[in-house]
Each structure stands twice: as structure tokens, then as C-alpha cells.
Scaffold this motif. Sequence first.
Motif, mmCIF file in Angstrom:
data_model
loop_
_atom_site.group_PDB
_atom_site.id
_atom_site.type_symbol
_atom_site.label_atom_id
_atom_site.label_comp_id
_atom_site.label_asym_id
_atom_site.label_seq_id
_atom_site.Cartn_x
_atom_site.Cartn_y
_atom_site.Cartn_z
ATOM 1 N N CYS A 161 0.821 -1.211 0.000
ATOM 2 C CA CYS A 161 0.000 0.000 0.000
ATOM 3 C C CYS A 161 0.857 1.265 0.000
ATOM 4 C CB CYS A 161 -0.936 0.012 1.202
ATOM 5 S SG CYS A 161 -2.289 -1.179 1.084
ATOM 6 N N SER A 162 1.956 1.234 0.744
ATOM 7 C CA SER A 162 2.857 2.381 0.760
ATOM 8 C C SER A 162 3.375 2.682 -0.637
ATOM 9 C CB SER A 162 4.022 2.097 1.716
ATOM 10 O OG SER A 162 4.908 3.184 1.754
ATOM 11 N N TRP A 163 3.679 1.637 -1.390
ATOM 12 C CA TRP A 163 4.152 1.809 -2.767
ATOM 13 C C TRP A 163 3.018 2.272 -3.681
ATOM 14 C CZ3 TRP A 163 2.737 -1.107 -7.192
ATOM 15 C CH2 TRP A 163 3.519 -0.875 -8.330
ATOM 16 N N LEU A 164 1.888 1.581 -3.649
ATOM 17 C CA LEU A 164 0.778 1.884 -4.549
ATOM 18 C C LEU A 164 0.274 3.310 -4.387
ATOM 19 C CD1 LEU A 164 -1.461 0.976 -6.573
ATOM 20 C CD2 LEU A 164 -2.795 0.289 -4.558
ATOM 21 N N PHE A 165 0.015 3.700 -3.140
ATOM 22 C CA PHE A 165 -0.597 5.004 -2.914
ATOM 23 C C PHE A 165 0.399 6.153 -2.956
ATOM 24 C CE2 PHE A 165 -3.806 2.125 -1.017
ATOM 25 C CZ PHE A 165 -4.871 2.488 -1.830
ATOM 26 N N SER A 166 1.665 5.831 -3.166
ATOM 27 C CA SER A 166 2.639 6.905 -3.372
ATOM 28 C C SER A 166 2.464 7.559 -4.737
ATOM 29 C CB SER A 166 4.064 6.358 -3.245
ATOM 30 O OG SER A 166 4.390 5.531 -4.355
ATOM 31 N N PHE A 167 1.727 6.880 -5.644
ATOM 32 C CA PHE A 167 1.537 7.460 -6.975
ATOM 33 C C PHE A 167 0.105 7.404 -7.481
ATOM 34 C CE2 PHE A 167 2.690 3.019 -7.698
ATOM 35 C CZ PHE A 167 1.770 2.601 -8.649
ATOM 36 N N ILE A 168 -0.704 6.408 -7.089
ATOM 37 C CA ILE A 168 -2.008 6.232 -7.729
ATOM 38 C C ILE A 168 -2.969 7.373 -7.401
ATOM 39 C CG2 ILE A 168 -3.134 4.869 -5.911
ATOM 40 C CD1 ILE A 168 -3.300 4.206 -9.714
ATOM 41 N N ILE A 169 -2.857 7.968 -6.228
ATOM 42 C CA ILE A 169 -3.729 9.103 -5.879
ATOM 43 C C ILE A 169 -3.347 10.325 -6.703
ATOM 44 C CG2 ILE A 169 -4.354 10.725 -4.049
ATOM 45 C CD1 ILE A 169 -4.183 8.396 -2.090
ATOM 46 N N ASP A 170 -2.050 10.583 -6.834
ATOM 47 C CA ASP A 170 -1.614 11.725 -7.649
ATOM 48 C C ASP A 170 -2.021 11.536 -9.107
ATOM 49 O OD1 ASP A 170 -0.489 12.970 -5.477
ATOM 50 O OD2 ASP A 170 1.532 12.198 -5.850
ATOM 51 N N VAL A 171 -1.886 10.319 -9.612
ATOM 52 C CA VAL A 171 -2.299 10.035 -10.990
ATOM 53 C C VAL A 171 -3.792 10.271 -11.155
ATOM 54 C CG1 VAL A 171 -2.607 8.175 -12.677
ATOM 55 C CG2 VAL A 171 -0.433 8.413 -11.476
ATOM 56 N N THR A 172 -4.581 9.849 -10.173
ATOM 57 C CA THR A 172 -6.036 10.020 -10.242
ATOM 58 C C THR A 172 -6.422 11.494 -10.230
ATOM 59 O OG1 THR A 172 -6.345 7.905 -9.105
ATOM 60 C CG2 THR A 172 -8.223 9.413 -9.142
ATOM 61 N N LYS A 173 -5.795 12.273 -9.377
ATOM 62 C CA LYS A 173 -6.100 13.702 -9.315
ATOM 63 C C LYS A 173 -5.711 14.403 -10.609
ATOM 64 C CE LYS A 173 -5.788 14.149 -4.283
ATOM 65 N NZ LYS A 173 -5.043 14.729 -3.135
ATOM 66 N N GLU A 174 -4.595 13.981 -11.190
ATOM 67 C CA GLU A 174 -4.183 14.544 -12.475
ATOM 68 C C GLU A 174 -5.180 14.165 -13.566
ATOM 69 O OE1 GLU A 174 -0.116 14.629 -15.252
ATOM 70 O OE2 GLU A 174 -0.114 13.643 -13.288
ATOM 71 N N TYR A 175 -5.681 12.935 -13.492
ATOM 72 C CA TYR A 175 -6.683 12.461 -14.445
ATOM 73 C C TYR A 175 -7.982 13.238 -14.306
ATOM 74 C CZ TYR A 175 -10.059 9.189 -16.550
ATOM 75 O OH TYR A 175 -11.047 8.619 -17.291
ATOM 76 N N MET A 176 -8.382 13.538 -13.077
ATOM 77 C CA MET A 176 -9.613 14.289 -12.840
ATOM 78 C C MET A 176 -9.548 15.665 -13.493
ATOM 79 S SD MET A 176 -10.156 13.161 -8.855
ATOM 80 C CE MET A 176 -11.490 14.308 -8.497
ATOM 81 N N LYS A 177 -8.385 16.272 -13.502
ATOM 82 C CA LYS A 177 -8.229 17.588 -14.127
ATOM 83 C C LYS A 177 -8.365 17.504 -15.641
ATOM 84 C CE LYS A 177 -5.107 19.342 -10.545
ATOM 85 N NZ LYS A 177 -3.720 19.812 -10.250
ATOM 86 N N MET A 178 -8.096 16.334 -16.211
ATOM 87 C CA MET A 178 -8.206 16.144 -17.656
ATOM 88 C C MET A 178 -9.646 16.020 -18.128
ATOM 89 S SD MET A 178 -5.328 13.209 -18.218
ATOM 90 C CE MET A 178 -6.250 12.699 -19.685
ATOM 91 N N LEU A 179 -10.533 15.576 -17.222
ATOM 92 C CA LEU A 179 -11.893 15.243 -17.633
ATOM 93 C C LEU A 179 -12.670 16.495 -18.019
ATOM 94 C CD1 LEU A 179 -12.812 12.640 -14.877
ATOM 95 C CD2 LEU A 179 -12.003 12.205 -17.196
#
Length: 383
Positions: free
Chosen positions: A322-340
Motif C-alpha cells: 500500500c505504501s508503494w501503490l498510494f505513493s503514486f495512484i492518488i496523484d495520478v487520479t487527481k491529475e486524471y480528474m483535471k483532464m476530464l
Amino acid sequence: MQYLKFNSTKTLLDVDAHFAKSQLLTKGINDVTEIDCISAEEMLPIKENIYSRVYKKFSDCQFRHYDAALVYGREGIDFTTEFSALEGITDVVITFARYGSDFEKYIGATVGHFETVNFIPSFAGRWFICHRHKAHKDFAMYVVTHKPLPPEHVENLPAGYKVIHAGRGISADLGYLGDNTGDNVSYLNPYINELTALYWMWKNTNHSIIGLSHYRRFFTESEDTAFVYDKILTQDAVEILLEKYDVILMTCLNNWIQHDNIASVASGYNNEVMQIIVSMSKKNIVKNFPDYESCFDKVMNSRFFYKCNMFVTRKNIFNSYCSWLFSFIIDVTKEYMKMLPNADLPAHIKRLPGFLGEIMWTVWILKNHLRIKELDMMQAPNL
């Protein structure tokens, strides 16, 4: 070696490369035991042949579990520190003290730190077998849902199974445990699906064995996958499996004939957007974890992965993943939300970051060389 043979010790971690330094053995002589070693120094091939694996540093084997560990040539508090560091890796540590030495006196004075201490006399001293105090194995399998479930379904789940409402922070209260308390990202549920429940589990629980299932999908050891409550994987079965394996996952999904690779699976949704998400994720992973790049590429260009985010594992493995996964997946999701665009999008387009996150178990396991137990899945009908 007598202790290893007569106590069914199948896996041993030689923390200080004692066998390589003190005597010349071979795997053939030692075939009752699989021995791994930690040694930063290069060994002659004939010495290295003693071991199944030689790790350069302790962190390389932190996710493995051994029947026992050999800690040799330590003194006093240094041994106690090493014993503590091995928590999660083994419950039994073997060490040697010469007769009359300060270390022998230290072991005698600190015997209360261990559940039991047995010893085997030898010509020059005694071998001590120190057993860790066995903590209660706190097991929890979180059953993720986004909708109400029949009461009888919840009541028939095995002990330790807990229903959790993913996305509760942005939806009506269903009366279950929610992923919107404490440290949480419940608001991201439309984009990353059950990963909001996974994040809540990571930040707000401390179970020694933890897993994630779906409200209608459950692990089973039965060859017959027709749904029956009595065939759902239980805590007792999990504990037995995790003595040999590091993580339990759903049977690997192999060879998606209709797709060239995993990265193109979303072509039925919006392949162009998915490729952007993959690119953003790789950028974040390479920046923070450059040694994961080749595993990421290998999985994304393959046709296999472990789906559904369903798993069971030990606490240290869960926390590290989880420490590895959430070090990037949340930032990627927020960046994706800005694209929508402002217009509403279909749910399956919104949750493309969640699909990517689902693949990450495969990347992480490949990189960390974990021992996997694949189990089939039963699906509850009419849910």
C-alpha cells in the motif's frame, strides 16, 4: 543440524552466512532444509551452492517467512535487536553461546523476553532455540460493497469477514463500516473503485493477517466453484496457506486473446485515455521507484495479471504494498480528474485509474519475488 531435521524445519534464513564461513556443506547433505542467506560479500560458487538464495541485504528478504533464522556471532543487546528485526519473518531464532561467555549469561538473564528457550549442548557451548511470544493472529477479510446486501448474506460470512462500504463519503449510508472515517480518500471512489476501501484498511487498521474480497466474489479452495457459504476461505485455512506462501491471490488471468496486452484492455472504453493514464503512472513510478520500471513494462506489455484487487496476506506485506501503490495512484487520479471535461462521463471511463490500480498487484509481486498461492473464486448469485 539435528534440530533442523527433528523439528520439521523446512526453511531457514542464515542471517550471518554462518554455514558459508564455518563449514563446507552442500544442498545434497542439507536436503531436508531450504536455506537462504544474507551476505553483502561475494562468495565462492562452491560456498554459494549451500544456499537456495543469497540476498545482499536484509530488506531483500523482508517479505519472506521462514521456519527459523540462524543468528550467529552476535552478543548481548545486538542479538535482541536482531531478534526484533526478524519479527514477521520468523518466530524462531537459533543462536550459539560458548560455555561461560557473557553471551550465555545474557541469554539466561533475558529468557523472559521469549516464549520459550530450548538448548542443545555441544562440545564448546550451547545452541539456543529462542521462540517468540506468539501474538494473537488478528484476521480480517474486508468485503467491499457499494450497495445494500441481504442480511442473511452478511450473517453467513465466515468469522473475521467484515463488510465495508466503499465510497460512503459520497453516497447514502448503508449501515456498514464506511471508508470515510479517519485518514481516507472515499471521495475518489468513482475513479479508483475498491482502492478507497484498500486505502482505509491501510491507514486505519492493524490486523496481523488482512485481505480484501467483494460482496459477491470470494476465495475458495474447492475445485467446485458453485457458490456455497461453507466453501468460502476461512481464517484457519488462510493461516495454513500463509505458512508456505506470502500472498493469496485470485487465479492469474492469462492470455486475453482479444487483446494485444494489458495496456490495450481498455480499448473498448477509451484506449487513448488509458494510454495517458499508463504514461502518467509510469512517470511517477520511474521517478520514485526506478527499479520498478522493467517490471511495470513487462506486465503492461503482457497478457496476464491478478485481477479484482482480491488478496490475503500478512501485515508487513500489505503495508509495504500500500505504501508503494498510494505513493503514486492518488496523484495520478487527481491529475486524471483535471483532464476530464465538465460533462458527465460514463462510470467505466471515470474509473480507468482504478483499472490501472488493479494491475499494480502484479507489478509489485513480480518485482518483490513473492510466493503466490492462486485460488479460484466463487461468485454469489443474484447479488
